[in-house]
Enzyme design. Sequence first.
Site, PDB file in Angstrom:
ATOM      1  N   GLU A  70       0.815  -1.211   0.000  1.00 30.47           N
ATOM      2  CA  GLU A  70       0.000   0.000   0.000  1.00 30.47           C
ATOM      3  C   GLU A  70       0.846   1.258   0.000  1.00 30.47           C
ATOM      4  O   GLU A  70       1.940   1.289   0.564  1.00 30.47           O
ATOM      5  CB  GLU A  70      -0.880   0.041   1.249  1.00 30.47           C
ATOM      6  CG  GLU A  70      -2.074  -0.859   1.136  1.00 30.47           C
ATOM      7  CD  GLU A  70      -3.034  -0.643   2.298  1.00 30.47           C
ATOM      8  OE1 GLU A  70      -4.144  -1.188   2.218  1.00 30.47           O
ATOM      9  OE2 GLU A  70      -2.693   0.044   3.267  1.00 30.47           O
ATOM     10  N   CYS A  77       3.043   8.086   2.061  1.00 29.37           N
ATOM     11  CA  CYS A  77       3.605   7.011   2.868  1.00 29.37           C
ATOM     12  C   CYS A  77       3.881   5.825   1.963  1.00 29.37           C
ATOM     13  O   CYS A  77       2.971   5.343   1.281  1.00 29.37           O
ATOM     14  CB  CYS A  77       2.589   6.632   3.939  1.00 29.37           C
ATOM     15  SG  CYS A  77       3.208   5.354   5.006  1.00 29.37           S
ATOM     16  N   CYS A 117       6.880  -7.337  15.156  1.00 26.89           N
ATOM     17  CA  CYS A 117       6.399  -6.522  16.276  1.00 26.89           C
ATOM     18  C   CYS A 117       4.972  -6.969  16.576  1.00 26.89           C
ATOM     19  O   CYS A 117       4.173  -7.188  15.663  1.00 26.89           O
ATOM     20  CB  CYS A 117       6.444  -5.031  15.926  1.00 26.89           C
ATOM     21  SG  CYS A 117       8.108  -4.494  15.495  1.00 26.89           S
ATOM     22  N   CYS A 127       1.611  -5.229  15.205  1.00 28.98           N
ATOM     23  CA  CYS A 127       1.652  -4.768  13.813  1.00 28.98           C
ATOM     24  C   CYS A 127       1.139  -5.845  12.880  1.00 28.98           C
ATOM     25  O   CYS A 127       1.629  -6.976  12.893  1.00 28.98           O
ATOM     26  CB  CYS A 127       3.094  -4.400  13.446  1.00 28.98           C
ATOM     27  SG  CYS A 127       3.283  -3.972  11.707  1.00 28.98           S
ATOM     28  N   CYS A 152     -10.121  -0.819   4.233  1.00 31.00           N
ATOM     29  CA  CYS A 152      -8.683  -1.012   4.108  1.00 31.00           C
ATOM     30  C   CYS A 152      -8.290  -2.482   4.181  1.00 31.00           C
ATOM     31  O   CYS A 152      -7.493  -2.964   3.405  1.00 31.00           O
ATOM     32  CB  CYS A 152      -7.968  -0.239   5.208  1.00 31.00           C
ATOM     33  SG  CYS A 152      -6.204  -0.369   5.144  1.00 31.00           S
TER      34      CYS A 152
HETATM   35  N1  SAH Z   1       9.077  -0.863  10.014  1.00 31.33           N
HETATM   36  C1  SAH Z   1       9.170   0.513  10.313  1.00 31.33           C
HETATM   37  C2  SAH Z   1       8.239   1.371   9.491  1.00 31.33           C
HETATM   38  C3  SAH Z   1       6.860   0.864   9.209  1.00 31.33           C
HETATM   39  S1  SAH Z   1       5.727   0.784  10.533  1.00 31.33           S
HETATM   40  C4  SAH Z   1       8.978   0.759  11.781  1.00 31.33           C
HETATM   41  O1  SAH Z   1       8.577  -0.154  12.481  1.00 31.33           O
HETATM   42  O2  SAH Z   1       9.289   1.871  12.225  1.00 31.33           O
HETATM   43  C5  SAH Z   1       5.375   2.506  10.834  1.00 31.33           C
HETATM   44  C6  SAH Z   1       4.952   2.763  12.291  1.00 31.33           C
HETATM   45  O3  SAH Z   1       3.649   2.236  12.564  1.00 31.33           O
HETATM   46  C7  SAH Z   1       5.885   2.179  13.336  1.00 31.33           C
HETATM   47  O4  SAH Z   1       6.157   3.110  14.362  1.00 31.33           O
HETATM   48  C8  SAH Z   1       5.042   1.040  13.858  1.00 31.33           C
HETATM   49  O5  SAH Z   1       5.476   0.611  15.108  1.00 31.33           O
HETATM   50  C9  SAH Z   1       3.670   1.628  13.852  1.00 31.33           C
HETATM   51  N2  SAH Z   1       2.579   0.657  13.931  1.00 31.33           N
HETATM   52  C10 SAH Z   1       2.545  -0.599  13.434  1.00 31.33           C
HETATM   53  N3  SAH Z   1       1.354  -1.168  13.680  1.00 31.33           N
HETATM   54  C11 SAH Z   1       0.617  -0.266  14.375  1.00 31.33           C
HETATM   55  C12 SAH Z   1      -0.695  -0.281  14.908  1.00 31.33           C
HETATM   56  N4  SAH Z   1      -1.489  -1.349  14.774  1.00 31.33           N
HETATM   57  N5  SAH Z   1      -1.139   0.818  15.550  1.00 31.33           N
HETATM   58  C13 SAH Z   1      -0.348   1.922  15.658  1.00 31.33           C
HETATM   59  N6  SAH Z   1       0.898   1.996  15.176  1.00 31.33           N
HETATM   60  C14 SAH Z   1       1.390   0.899  14.537  1.00 31.33           C
HETATM   61 FE1  SF4 Z   2       7.702  -3.966  13.288  1.00 27.96          FE
HETATM   62 FE2  SF4 Z   2       5.625  -3.743  11.629  1.00 27.96          FE
HETATM   63 FE3  SF4 Z   2       7.679  -1.988  11.467  1.00 27.96          FE
HETATM   64 FE4  SF4 Z   2       7.979  -4.551  10.708  1.00 27.96          FE
HETATM   65  S1  SF4 Z   2       6.620  -3.049   9.748  1.00 27.96           S
HETATM   66  S2  SF4 Z   2       9.396  -3.372  11.961  1.00 27.96           S
HETATM   67  S3  SF4 Z   2       6.704  -5.668  12.184  1.00 27.96           S
HETATM   68  S4  SF4 Z   2       6.246  -2.244  13.178  1.00 27.96           S
END
Ligand code: SAH
Ligand code: SF4
Length: 378
Positions: A103, A116, A127, A130, A353
């Site tokens: 996306e 983005c 994580c 996520c 989404c």
């Molecule tokens: N991998 C990178 C960038 C992509 S994620 C990173 O982790 O920084 C972009 C942001 O969205 C990160 O800060 C991530 O922790 C946050 N994020 C992921 N899932 C989320 C969720 N369900 N609710 C709020 N923030 C979320």
């Molecule tokens: Fe963590 Fe999601 Fe960012 Fe990957 S995309 S590093 S699983 S927050």
Amino acid sequence: MPEALIATSNPASKVNLLGMTRAQLESYFDELGEKKFRAQQVMKWMHHQGVRDFQAMTNLGKALRDKLASCAEITPPEIESQQDSTDGTRKWAIKVDGGALVEAVLIPEGDRATLCVSSQVGCSLDCKFCSTGKQGFQRDLTSAEIIGQVWLAINSYDGWQAGNGRVVTNVVMMGMGEPLLNFDNVVSSMELMCDDLAYGLSKRKVTLSTSGVVPALDRLAELSDVSLAVSLHAPNDAIRNEIVPINRRYPIAKLLDSARAYIDAQTDKKRVVTIEYTLLAGVNDQVEHAHELAVLLKDYPCKINLIPFNDFPNSGYQRPSGNAVSRFWKVLMEAGFIVTVRTTRGDDIDAACGQLVGDVNDRTKRSERYRAQYEELE
Ligand code: SAH
Ligand code: SF4
């Protein structure tokens, strides 16, 4: 030719020029026996004008146009679907080679429009909160597929422009994937974002977000000076180890040191690290966590972006109440930090989404998340 530069869509092995940096394109033209300035002309055509057809590049001679048409191509990834919100947000599901979907989201706001972009299909870092992490890692995007998201956003906006006459004024690497685990392609595509012959964005307006791949961040400091966001999400290693597993390898102190060194290496001394902190009810959102965070970040050159968790089915987590978020925010404000809080705005396209990227099993309301991340990233 690096593998990432090989055409992604044409098995007849035409070279895809879209993801090549200026230096790479110049050496490609050199190999073709052409002058460097020809590469620069082609960059302007493809990035400034959105032209893919070599025959339309009227300042190139016919022989060169024919040569390029036979051995090269300019191929962005494909738009699978597009959704527009009434507030102007546009979201694309983009099909990359092999059929997977990623996306990209464009959020116009006043005289800015932030795009983005995704850097990988899925993510290996797992994580816990996520949805991209939950789907696992499929593959890195090529440089053409990353810069191609910028190309698609600009070329599908039908003449719409932000206040300063651009369709995209800011780019954040906050889509799917961990950008530092796709290092070379991310660095090349960010170089193109900032190159005047491509998208000409200021380095402050391109932001890389990382969950903390420390050796790669150290390396990035030598190569790039885009803005940096660090996904901290916890005030101590015990909590971070649970929700951001890469912390077990590169704990908080190492990550914060590396991020500080990154901004210290930059000539603009006013820059700070954006600390991203997703608030998860009962996990990291208590007042004592805020106090602990304030101590951890005391005198650290940062601003803090609090993001109430965006839920998705079977996430196992909950968004904190508005009161819990306010209490957390207040502690940090009173400790003297610059803190922004973004509450989720339900907007009309987020509802679908999950379906949009159903193939890759991602159910996060991603455009809400993006909005939360970068509204204050200026
Ligand atoms: N991998 C990178 C960038 C992509 S994620 C990173 O982790 O920084 C972009 C942001 O969205 C990160 O800060 C991530 O922790 C946050 N994020 C992921 N899932 C989320 C969720 N369900 N609710 C709020 N923030 C979320
Ligand atoms: Fe963590 Fe999601 Fe960012 Fe990957 S995309 S590093 S699983 S927050």
